[in-house]
Design an enzyme around this catalytic site. Structure first.
Site, PDB file in Angstrom:
ATOM      1  N   LYS A 104       0.863  -1.191   0.000  1.00 18.14           N
ATOM      2  CA  LYS A 104       0.000   0.000   0.000  1.00 18.14           C
ATOM      3  C   LYS A 104       0.890   1.228   0.000  1.00 18.14           C
ATOM      4  CE  LYS A 104      -4.501   0.888   0.286  1.00 18.14           C
ATOM      5  NZ  LYS A 104      -5.595   0.071  -0.235  1.00 18.14           N
ATOM      6  N   GLY A 216     -23.287   5.592   1.865  1.00 13.53           N
ATOM      7  CA  GLY A 216     -22.254   6.032   0.919  1.00 13.53           C
ATOM      8  C   GLY A 216     -22.784   5.892  -0.488  1.00 13.53           C
ATOM      9  N   GLY A 218     -20.931   6.883  -3.334  1.00 14.27           N
ATOM     10  CA  GLY A 218     -19.792   7.211  -4.204  1.00 14.27           C
ATOM     11  C   GLY A 218     -19.592   6.094  -5.203  1.00 14.27           C
ATOM     12  N   ASN A 219     -18.341   5.875  -5.577  1.00 13.83           N
ATOM     13  CA  ASN A 219     -18.009   4.868  -6.587  1.00 13.83           C
ATOM     14  C   ASN A 219     -18.586   3.501  -6.216  1.00 13.83           C
ATOM     15  OD1 ASN A 219     -16.820   3.250  -8.472  1.00 13.83           O
ATOM     16  ND2 ASN A 219     -14.723   3.578  -7.782  1.00 13.83           N
TER      17      ASN A 219
HETATM   18  P1  NAD Z   1     -15.983   7.524  -2.764  1.00 14.89           P
HETATM   19  O1  NAD Z   1     -15.179   8.674  -2.256  1.00 14.89           O
HETATM   20  O2  NAD Z   1     -16.287   7.421  -4.213  1.00 14.89           O
HETATM   21  O3  NAD Z   1     -17.397   7.475  -1.993  1.00 14.89           O
HETATM   22  C1  NAD Z   1     -17.538   7.633  -0.619  1.00 14.89           C
HETATM   23  C2  NAD Z   1     -18.980   8.026  -0.335  1.00 14.89           C
HETATM   24  O4  NAD Z   1     -19.178   8.080   1.081  1.00 14.89           O
HETATM   25  C3  NAD Z   1     -19.385   9.399  -0.871  1.00 14.89           C
HETATM   26  O5  NAD Z   1     -20.686   9.301  -1.429  1.00 14.89           O
HETATM   27  C4  NAD Z   1     -19.448  10.284   0.373  1.00 14.89           C
HETATM   28  O6  NAD Z   1     -20.384  11.335   0.267  1.00 14.89           O
HETATM   29  C5  NAD Z   1     -19.925   9.250   1.387  1.00 14.89           C
HETATM   30  N1  NAD Z   1     -19.685   9.671   2.755  1.00 14.89           N
HETATM   31  C6  NAD Z   1     -18.631  10.369   3.272  1.00 14.89           C
HETATM   32  N2  NAD Z   1     -18.850  10.579   4.584  1.00 14.89           N
HETATM   33  C7  NAD Z   1     -20.023   9.991   4.892  1.00 14.89           C
HETATM   34  C8  NAD Z   1     -20.785   9.863   6.087  1.00 14.89           C
HETATM   35  N3  NAD Z   1     -20.367  10.414   7.223  1.00 14.89           N
HETATM   36  N4  NAD Z   1     -21.933   9.179   6.038  1.00 14.89           N
HETATM   37  C9  NAD Z   1     -22.379   8.644   4.869  1.00 14.89           C
HETATM   38  N5  NAD Z   1     -21.723   8.746   3.719  1.00 14.89           N
HETATM   39  C10 NAD Z   1     -20.553   9.420   3.738  1.00 14.89           C
HETATM   40  O7  NAD Z   1     -15.228   6.220  -2.233  1.00 14.89           O
HETATM   41  P2  NAD Z   1     -15.369   4.712  -2.746  1.00 14.89           P
HETATM   42  O8  NAD Z   1     -14.288   4.440  -3.723  1.00 14.89           O
HETATM   43  O9  NAD Z   1     -16.789   4.441  -3.091  1.00 14.89           O
HETATM   44  O10 NAD Z   1     -14.957   3.932  -1.410  1.00 14.89           O
HETATM   45  C11 NAD Z   1     -15.862   3.795  -0.317  1.00 14.89           C
HETATM   46  C12 NAD Z   1     -15.329   2.717   0.618  1.00 14.89           C
HETATM   47  O11 NAD Z   1     -15.154   1.510  -0.111  1.00 14.89           O
HETATM   48  C13 NAD Z   1     -13.957   3.037   1.242  1.00 14.89           C
HETATM   49  O12 NAD Z   1     -13.921   2.455   2.522  1.00 14.89           O
HETATM   50  C14 NAD Z   1     -12.990   2.289   0.336  1.00 14.89           C
HETATM   51  O13 NAD Z   1     -11.773   1.958   1.002  1.00 14.89           O
HETATM   52  C15 NAD Z   1     -13.829   1.048   0.040  1.00 14.89           C
HETATM   53  N6  NAD Z   1     -13.368   0.361  -1.166  1.00 14.89           N
HETATM   54  C16 NAD Z   1     -13.538   0.931  -2.383  1.00 14.89           C
HETATM   55  C17 NAD Z   1     -13.064   0.280  -3.510  1.00 14.89           C
HETATM   56  C18 NAD Z   1     -13.262   0.838  -4.877  1.00 14.89           C
HETATM   57  O14 NAD Z   1     -12.913   0.151  -5.860  1.00 14.89           O
HETATM   58  N7  NAD Z   1     -13.830   2.021  -5.012  1.00 14.89           N
HETATM   59  C19 NAD Z   1     -12.407  -0.968  -3.385  1.00 14.89           C
HETATM   60  C20 NAD Z   1     -12.263  -1.542  -2.111  1.00 14.89           C
HETATM   61  C21 NAD Z   1     -12.757  -0.852  -1.005  1.00 14.89           C
END
Ligand code: NAD
Length: 413
Positions: A104, A216, A218-219
């Site tokens: 990482k 959440g 997001g992605n």
């Molecule tokens: P992202 O930044 O695209 O989305 C995060 C989302 O969480 C956003 O919609 C944000 O508004 C929301 N958020 C932030 N604070 C919040 C709160 N207090 N309450 C509710 N929602 C809140 O991130 P992502 O890539 O979707 O990743 C989200 C999680 O998934 C992380 O823990 C990341 O480590 C994990 N993850 C993601 C991936 C990936 O491929 N994207 C892979 C493995 C793990």
């Protein structure tokens, strides 16, 4: 009291080592990163001033394959966090049984305070700092918090400029025209759906009867909402950092996304506004934390109504909450399994680069489904055999596989 993430890993490792009867030497090898790399990145700001940012790359374990893991740009990305995330990657790759190790990286700064041009310079600076430690057969980064495909593209370009050779497999999650793979954007959520399907099936439930709440948007979370909606689930709640929406009749993810893009907030005519705390305790069958770590705690675990928790986020459930949920019979599909679809498709991307081929969307989803179902089955069987919750079972499986490979190394002098 904040929990040191690396201490938590060591605690879990001790428990697993005891159960697996690992020798002191074997346990010690899994407790110690192979290499900790630390460098300063000198950044020229747009206004001409200079600043120094601190960067890390932790190469945790490569007994099963090259180091693999994302690079995060975040103020909290200190050495303990990066070490813990690197260890988790080694475990995760072993759980889904792909031939990759764990690593990482992190740059400790707040990218929201920097321009796109400055972020590009940080990305290129990271590669210049660690160029001799990276490579398609050595250490392969990917996107993580606040990094993305575009940033991976800058990093690949910088690496190829310095080394003077074409080597797309040195990084994954890059744009498709640069050798990226189709379906990487949706891989984490899609992998989560495949893992969920396995446990829904084994508990005699039906996907199209599930009521789901997702924290959440997001992605990972928004893609999950879309895929589960397509699978016939009723999305009864979603949230983001601006708050939550709850709806008995169900939300339409595509419409929500459109409104969010236009108005920057979640809004729907048939929904009530709620808090994130209320969303976590919503009346539903499946709860998907897909935002932050430490969301399900000893304070709210007893009030969670979901029968299944699918951890798309990393570390959303605290150890105290785990105990309460286990006593209440809630199935927690742990992060190292639930969100492993991302690294699995990253591995497919690396394979296509090594072969000089281009995988099709069908190939990606067929292979992802196979990998996730096989891993879910292995974790489920381990859980039943060892009489432990799925998280402990996944950790046991990961440690067992990692220890088997690590023990083959002879470091005796
Ligand atoms: P992202 O930044 O695209 O989305 C995060 C989302 O969480 C956003 O919609 C944000 O508004 C929301 N958020 C932030 N604070 C919040 C709160 N207090 N309450 C509710 N929602 C809140 O991130 P992502 O890539 O979707 O990743 C989200 C999680 O998934 C992380 O823990 C990341 O480590 C994990 N993850 C993601 C991936 C990936 O491929 N994207 C892979 C493995 C793990």
């Amino acid at each position: 009291m904040t929990v040191n993430p690396f201490e938590s890993y060591l605690k879990r490792l001790d428990q697993a080592s005891e159960k697996l009867k690992l020798s002191k030497e074997a346990r010690s090898k899994l407790a110690t990163p192979d290499r900790i790399l630390e460098k300063d990145i000198d950044l020229m700001r747009d206004d001409g001033t200079k600043e120094t940012l601190h960067a890390y790359r932790v190469q945790f374990n490569n007994a099963r394959g090259p180091y693999k893991g994302g690079i995060r740009f975040h103020p909290a990305a200190d050495l303990d966090e990066v070490k813990a995330l690197a260890a988790a990657m080694a475990i995760k790759c072993a759980v889904v049984d792909i031939p990759m190790g764990g690593g990482k990286g992190g740059v400790q700064f707040d990218p929201k305070q920097y321009s796109d041009a400055e972020i590009e310079r940080v990305a290129r600076g990271f590669v210049r700092a660690f160029v001799h430690d990276l490579g398609s057969d050595k250490d392969i980064p990917a996107p993580d918090v606040y990094t993305n495909g575009t940033i991976m593209g800058y990093m690949l370009d910088e690496y190829e400029k310095i080394t003077g050779k074409k080597e797309p497999g040195m990084i994954t999650g890059k744009p498709v025209p640069l050798g990226g793979i189709v379906g990487r954007d949706t891989a984490t959520a899609q992998g989560g759906v495949y893992a969920l399907e396995y446990f829904v099936d084994s508990q005699g439930m039906e996907m199209n009867q599930l009521r789901v709440a997702i924290q959440g948007f997001g992605n990972a979370g928004a893609t999950m909402a879309h895929l589960l909606y397509e699978a016939g689930c009723n999305i009864v709640g979603v949230s983001d950092s601006s708050g939550a929406l709850l709806s008995e009749t169900g939300l339409k993810p595509d419409k929500l996304l459109k409104t969010k893009e236009e108005k920057k907030v979640l809004e729907a005519p048939n929904a009530q506004k709620a808090t994130n705390a209320e969303l976590l305790e919503a009346d539903c069958d499946v709860l998907v934390p897909a935002a932050l770590d430490g969301q399900i705690t000893r304070e709210n675990a007893a009030n969670i109504k979901a029968k299944i928790i699918l951890e798309l986020a990393n570390g959303p459930t605290t150890p105290d909450a785990d105990k309460i949920l286990a006593e209440r019979g809630v199935t927690v599909i742990p992060d190292v399994l639930a969100n492993a679809g991302g690294v699995t498709v990253s591995y497919f991307e690396w394979m296509q680069n090594q072969e000089g081929s281009m995988w099709t969307e069908d190939q990606v989803s067929t292979e992802l489904q196979k990998t996730m179902r096989r891993a879910a089955k292995a974790v489920d069987e381990k859980s039943k055999k060892a009489h432990v919750p799925l998280r402990d079972a996944a950790f046991l499986l990961g440690v067992e596989r990692l220890a088997a490979a690590t023990s083959m190394r002879n470091s005796a002098v």
